[in-house]
Design an enzyme around this catalytic site. Structure first.
Site, PDB file in Angstrom:
ATOM      1  N   CYS A   2      23.932  40.442  38.271  1.00  0.00           N
ATOM      2  CA  CYS A   2      23.403  41.802  38.648  1.00  0.00           C
ATOM      3  C   CYS A   2      22.702  41.765  39.853  1.00  0.00           C
ATOM      4  CB  CYS A   2      22.233  41.701  37.624  1.00  0.00           C
ATOM      5  SG  CYS A   2      22.619  41.254  35.900  1.00  0.00           S
ATOM      6  N   ARG A  27      29.768  44.532  44.237  1.00  0.00           N
ATOM      7  CA  ARG A  27      29.798  43.345  43.697  1.00  0.00           C
ATOM      8  C   ARG A  27      30.448  43.348  42.148  1.00  0.00           C
ATOM      9  NH1 ARG A  27      24.527  40.509  44.526  1.00  0.00           N
ATOM     10  NH2 ARG A  27      24.359  40.691  42.167  1.00  0.00           N
ATOM     11  N   TRP A  77      25.632  43.089  35.582  1.00  0.00           N
ATOM     12  CA  TRP A  77      27.000  42.429  35.380  1.00  0.00           C
ATOM     13  C   TRP A  77      26.628  41.342  33.966  1.00  0.00           C
ATOM     14  CZ3 TRP A  77      32.070  42.038  36.540  1.00  0.00           C
ATOM     15  CH2 TRP A  77      32.604  40.874  36.340  1.00  0.00           C
ATOM     16  N   ASN A 103      17.428  39.505  37.424  1.00  0.00           N
ATOM     17  CA  ASN A 103      18.891  39.161  37.882  1.00  0.00           C
ATOM     18  C   ASN A 103      18.736  37.684  37.521  1.00  0.00           C
ATOM     19  OD1 ASN A 103      21.197  37.938  38.650  1.00  0.00           O
ATOM     20  ND2 ASN A 103      20.643  38.015  41.060  1.00  0.00           N
ATOM     21  N   GLY A 104      19.792  36.843  36.558  1.00  0.00           N
ATOM     22  CA  GLY A 104      19.630  35.576  36.400  1.00  0.00           C
ATOM     23  C   GLY A 104      19.803  35.138  34.858  1.00  0.00           C
ATOM     24  N   GLU A 486      47.225  24.049  41.520  1.00  0.00           N
ATOM     25  CA  GLU A 486      46.298  24.862  41.936  1.00  0.00           C
ATOM     26  C   GLU A 486      46.153  25.105  43.702  1.00  0.00           C
ATOM     27  OE1 GLU A 486      44.947  27.514  40.841  1.00  0.00           O
ATOM     28  OE2 GLU A 486      43.367  28.039  42.012  1.00  0.00           O
ATOM     29  N   LYS A 490      47.231  28.425  45.815  1.00  0.00           N
ATOM     30  CA  LYS A 490      46.419  29.000  46.714  1.00  0.00           C
ATOM     31  C   LYS A 490      46.899  29.062  47.969  1.00  0.00           C
ATOM     32  CE  LYS A 490      43.964  30.294  44.724  1.00  0.00           C
ATOM     33  NZ  LYS A 490      43.331  30.262  43.359  1.00  0.00           N
ATOM     34  N   GLU A 493      49.722  31.872  47.948  1.00  0.00           N
ATOM     35  CA  GLU A 493      49.269  33.420  47.585  1.00  0.00           C
ATOM     36  C   GLU A 493      48.519  33.914  48.983  1.00  0.00           C
ATOM     37  OE1 GLU A 493      45.986  32.584  44.731  1.00  0.00           O
ATOM     38  OE2 GLU A 493      46.161  34.565  43.663  1.00  0.00           O
ATOM     39  N   HIS A 509      62.686  12.220  40.425  1.00  0.00           N
ATOM     40  CA  HIS A 509      63.659  12.702  39.653  1.00  0.00           C
ATOM     41  C   HIS A 509      64.254  13.899  40.368  1.00  0.00           C
ATOM     42  CE1 HIS A 509      62.503   9.846  36.616  1.00  0.00           C
ATOM     43  NE2 HIS A 509      61.411   9.874  36.822  1.00  0.00           N
ATOM     44  N   LYS A 608      44.604  41.790  41.687  1.00  0.00           N
ATOM     45  CA  LYS A 608      43.577  40.935  41.311  1.00  0.00           C
ATOM     46  C   LYS A 608      43.915  40.822  39.684  1.00  0.00           C
ATOM     47  CE  LYS A 608      39.689  38.552  41.258  1.00  0.00           C
ATOM     48  NZ  LYS A 608      39.923  37.066  41.396  1.00  0.00           N
TER      49      LYS A 608
HETATM   50  C1  AGP Z   1      44.745  33.420  41.149  1.00  0.00           C
HETATM   51  O1  AGP Z   1      44.642  33.045  42.287  1.00  0.00           O
HETATM   52  C2  AGP Z   1      45.604  34.492  40.959  1.00  0.00           C
HETATM   53  N1  AGP Z   1      44.997  35.608  41.543  1.00  0.00           N
HETATM   54  C3  AGP Z   1      46.461  34.633  39.469  1.00  0.00           C
HETATM   55  O2  AGP Z   1      47.104  33.631  39.326  1.00  0.00           O
HETATM   56  C4  AGP Z   1      45.369  34.705  38.539  1.00  0.00           C
HETATM   57  O3  AGP Z   1      44.628  33.520  38.301  1.00  0.00           O
HETATM   58  C5  AGP Z   1      46.066  35.171  37.125  1.00  0.00           C
HETATM   59  O4  AGP Z   1      46.522  36.403  37.518  1.00  0.00           O
HETATM   60  C6  AGP Z   1      45.261  35.266  35.796  1.00  0.00           C
HETATM   61  O5  AGP Z   1      44.111  36.175  36.103  1.00  0.00           O
HETATM   62  P1  AGP Z   1      43.091  36.242  34.937  1.00  0.00           P
HETATM   63  O6  AGP Z   1      42.339  35.024  34.940  1.00  0.00           O
HETATM   64  O7  AGP Z   1      42.342  37.541  35.224  1.00  0.00           O
HETATM   65  O8  AGP Z   1      43.789  36.212  33.683  1.00  0.00           O
END
Ligand code: AGP
Length: 613
Positions: A2, A27, A77, A103-104, A486, A490, A493, A509, A608
């Site tokens: 928030c 935010r 939020w 906020n918190g 992961e 990253k 991406e 393999h 996103k």
């Molecule tokens: C992660 O860096 C990505 N932007 C993407 O893989 C993301 O994790 C995926 O689209 C899932 O999104 P969500 O957690 O909102 O479901």
């Protein structure tokens, strides 16, 4: 999280509040509200209109213009309670004499609310915040002034807060305080200000002070007096703010991704807050599954996409070891087109930061139709998944703006491990003491993560040595395997470099054939039961000419000699290790991307939240 703002001593207080709330919109938020105070009354307007709330609030408050020179405002939020108007701030006490914004997270709000209700208070919201207004009401009824009533209230609450409080009894005064959540106060010759974030008031004053934990500030027109928890004068340090608004929104970081990486210790800690009772029992308030439901389960199926899928893969190790229950982890877009075998004894866990990813949403719907119990781990209160699931486990990472998930992934793993411990308690597969050890280790991560983040320059030096590389393999074993996945995601991406994540033992393999000089292998070898086998896999790639980056724990010299570069991280128990081991991999991706001049917050071709198939 928030955003809050307050002002006293300004004829245009309402405009200042609304402008400040606009500056906090970046935010992310779900609702907003303001309250203005005079000796006669508190005027309050709250709007739950998603990201249009501040604009709608501006129209709805037009009749209040010029009504008062003192007020507080809030962008919410949601963490406790749905994002509705009655949960939006400011909150009032029973008499309507006290208004506050917060906020918190108040961890002991349930026990306080029960006591207040038993004593005749009417709580009008589902928030953790509202108890504060009623506790302050009780202080005023005892004859305390507002500052004393705030102080006596804060003495009985546990958790994190930044708050601004005002009362009709003393309408030019705003009392502000904080514990853990940040809060700044500022003055001009004629006015006083408070805000959770610098951008909210930056165009009004640069004469700002960041309050320390448990300090209390009394703001009046043209003055601020700061005292400590006991009421003694406190020493304050003025902030030297050279940022413009855009830089301030990023907390002074060059981009949202680095700000959000820096938020990670708090994201993990906030996700744990209030979820272990004084009796040591893990309590997940909105899970809505009875102990009988949980005890009857025969399997857990995690469905998710992208980074959330990787969080689910880490959780598989925790569920199986701690709760002794079989776990499947499936890519949501594949799960729904298989014919998965499910019934009422299966628990399907959707993991989604946004709670809106269409593949995960549809997979969860499919599971419900097949009769499974469905819960979601989501960072957004009342997201589509949260509304449709039988139960919810909210992560509390706060809004994430960078497209690359960072703090939400760490919060997801934390939440899933919390669920695994809860299940272990219900199923009796761990002793009270064993659960305490694992939970305490999760708590300890706040410090471990802070230390890991502080080593960013070491990782930047590695990235600079790899600036010409174009092919990366990330290797890990056991819970280090999803960590490697992961790390590779990253890097792909945000740097657009080719990267693959592999379980170390799988190399021979097939993939070993492509290892040759020029290829970079990032190997996660941070403890865990298979560390030695991991080091053998590293030796295999080294002997084929790969450049090796070894991620190892402090003091571990076992891999000395095979690595071209070594990245050190603090030690942690193996199940919690991915939560901190992911961090240097985020940093590596970040520094490589920045070195290539790329926009880390908005990578090409990506959204996103993916709401199309
Ligand atoms: C992660 O860096 C990505 N932007 C993407 O893989 C993301 O994790 C995926 O689209 C899932 O999104 P969500 O957690 O909102 O479901």
């Amino acid at each position: 999280m928030c955003g809050i703002i307050g002002v006293t001593g300004a004829a245009d207080a309402l405009d200042i509040l609304l402008d400040g709330l606009e500056r906090l919109e970046y935010r992310g938020y779900d609702s907003a509200g303001v309250a203005l105070v005079s000796a006669e009354a508190i005027d309050r307007v709250r709007i739950a209109d998603g990201t249009h709330s501040v604009a709608t609030l501006r129209t709805a408050t037009e009749p209040l213009a010029g009504r008062s020179s003192t007020g507080v405002g809030h962008t919410r939020w949601a963490t406790h309670g749905h994002p509705t108007e009655h949960n939006a701030h400011p909150h009032l006490d029973c008499s309507g004499r006290v208004a506050l914004v917060h906020n918190g997270i108040i961890e002991n709000h349930l026990e306080l609310a029960m006591r207040l209700s038993a004593d005749g208070h009417t709580l009008a919201s589902d928030t953790d915040t509202e108890v504060l207004a009623h506790l302050i009401e009780e202080g005023l009824a005892r004859g305390e002034d507002l500052t004393t009533a705030v102080r006596s209230t804060l003495a009985v609450v546990r958790g994190a807060f930044a708050l601004g409080v005002m009362t009709t009894d003393d309408p030019e005064l705003i009392v502000a305080s904080r514990r853990i959540s940040p809060l700044i106060v500022g003055v001009t010759d004629t006015a006083g200000y408070l805000a959770s974030d610098i951008p909210a008031v930056l165009d009004r004053t640069r004469n700002l002070i960041a309050l320390e934990d448990d300090q209390v500030a009394e703001l009046r027109p043209g003055s601020v007096v700061v005292t400590d928890a006991a009421g003694a004068p406190a020493t304050t340090t003025p902030l030297n703010v050279e940022w413009d608004v855009e830089a301030a929104q990023k907390g002074g970081f060059p981009d949202f991704m680095s700000k959000e990486m820096a938020d990670q210790p708090a994201a993990v800690l906030d996700t744990l807050r209030g979820r272990r009772g004084p009796d040591g029992v893990i309590a997940i308030d909105q899970l809505d599954l009875s102990h009988d439901d949980l005890a009857r389960l025969t399997k857990v199926v995690v469905v998710a996409c992208g980074s959330s899928f990787h969080a689910g893969l880490v959780a598989k190790y925790a569920f199986e070891r701690w709760a002794r229950i079989p776990v499947e982890v499936d890519i949501a877009s594949e799960f729904r087109y298989r014919d998965p075998v499910l019934d009422a004894t299966a628990l399907v866990v959707g993991v989604s930061q946004s709670g809106e990813t269409v593949d995960t949403l549809q997979a969860m719907r499919h599971a419900r139709e097949d009769g499974a119990r469905v819960v979601v781990v989501s960072n957004v209160v009342d997201s589509s998944m949260a509304r449709e699931a039988d139960g919810v486990l909210y992560t509390r990472a706060g809004p994430e703006i960078g497209v690359a998930a960072t703090k939400t992934v760490l919060a997801q793993i934390t939440a899933l491990e919390l669920l695994a411990l809860h299940l272990a308690q219900v199923r009796g597969t761990m002793t009270h003491e064993q659960v305490a050890v694992e939970f305490d280790e999760l708590l300890r991560l706040e410090g471990v993560l802070a230390e890991t983040l502080a080593r960013s320059d070491d990782v930047a030096a590695v990235a600079s040595g790899l600036s010409h590389a174009t092919d990366f393999f990330f290797l890990g074993r056991h819970a280090g395997y999803p960590t490697a996945l992961e790390g590779a995601l990253k890097l792909k991406e945000i740097s657009y470099l080719h990267a693959e994540g592999y379980p170390g033992g799988e190399l021979k393999h097939g993939p070993l054939a492509v290892i040759e000089p020029g290829c970079v292998v990032v190997a996660v070898a941070t403890g865990g039961p298979l560390k030695e086998k991991m080091l053998s896999n590293v030796a295999e790639v080294k002997s084929r000419g790969a450049t090796v980056v070894l991620v190892v724990e402090d003091g571990d010299e076992d891999g000395a000699g095979v690595a071209d570069y070594t990245i050190r991280v603090p030690a942690a128990r193996d199940m919690q290790s991915p939560i901190k081991d992911i961090v240097p991999l985020q940093q590596l991706a970040y520094h490589l991307a920045v070195g290539r001049g790329l926009d880390v917050d908005r990578p090409r071709n990506l959204a996103k939240t993916v709401t199309v198939e």
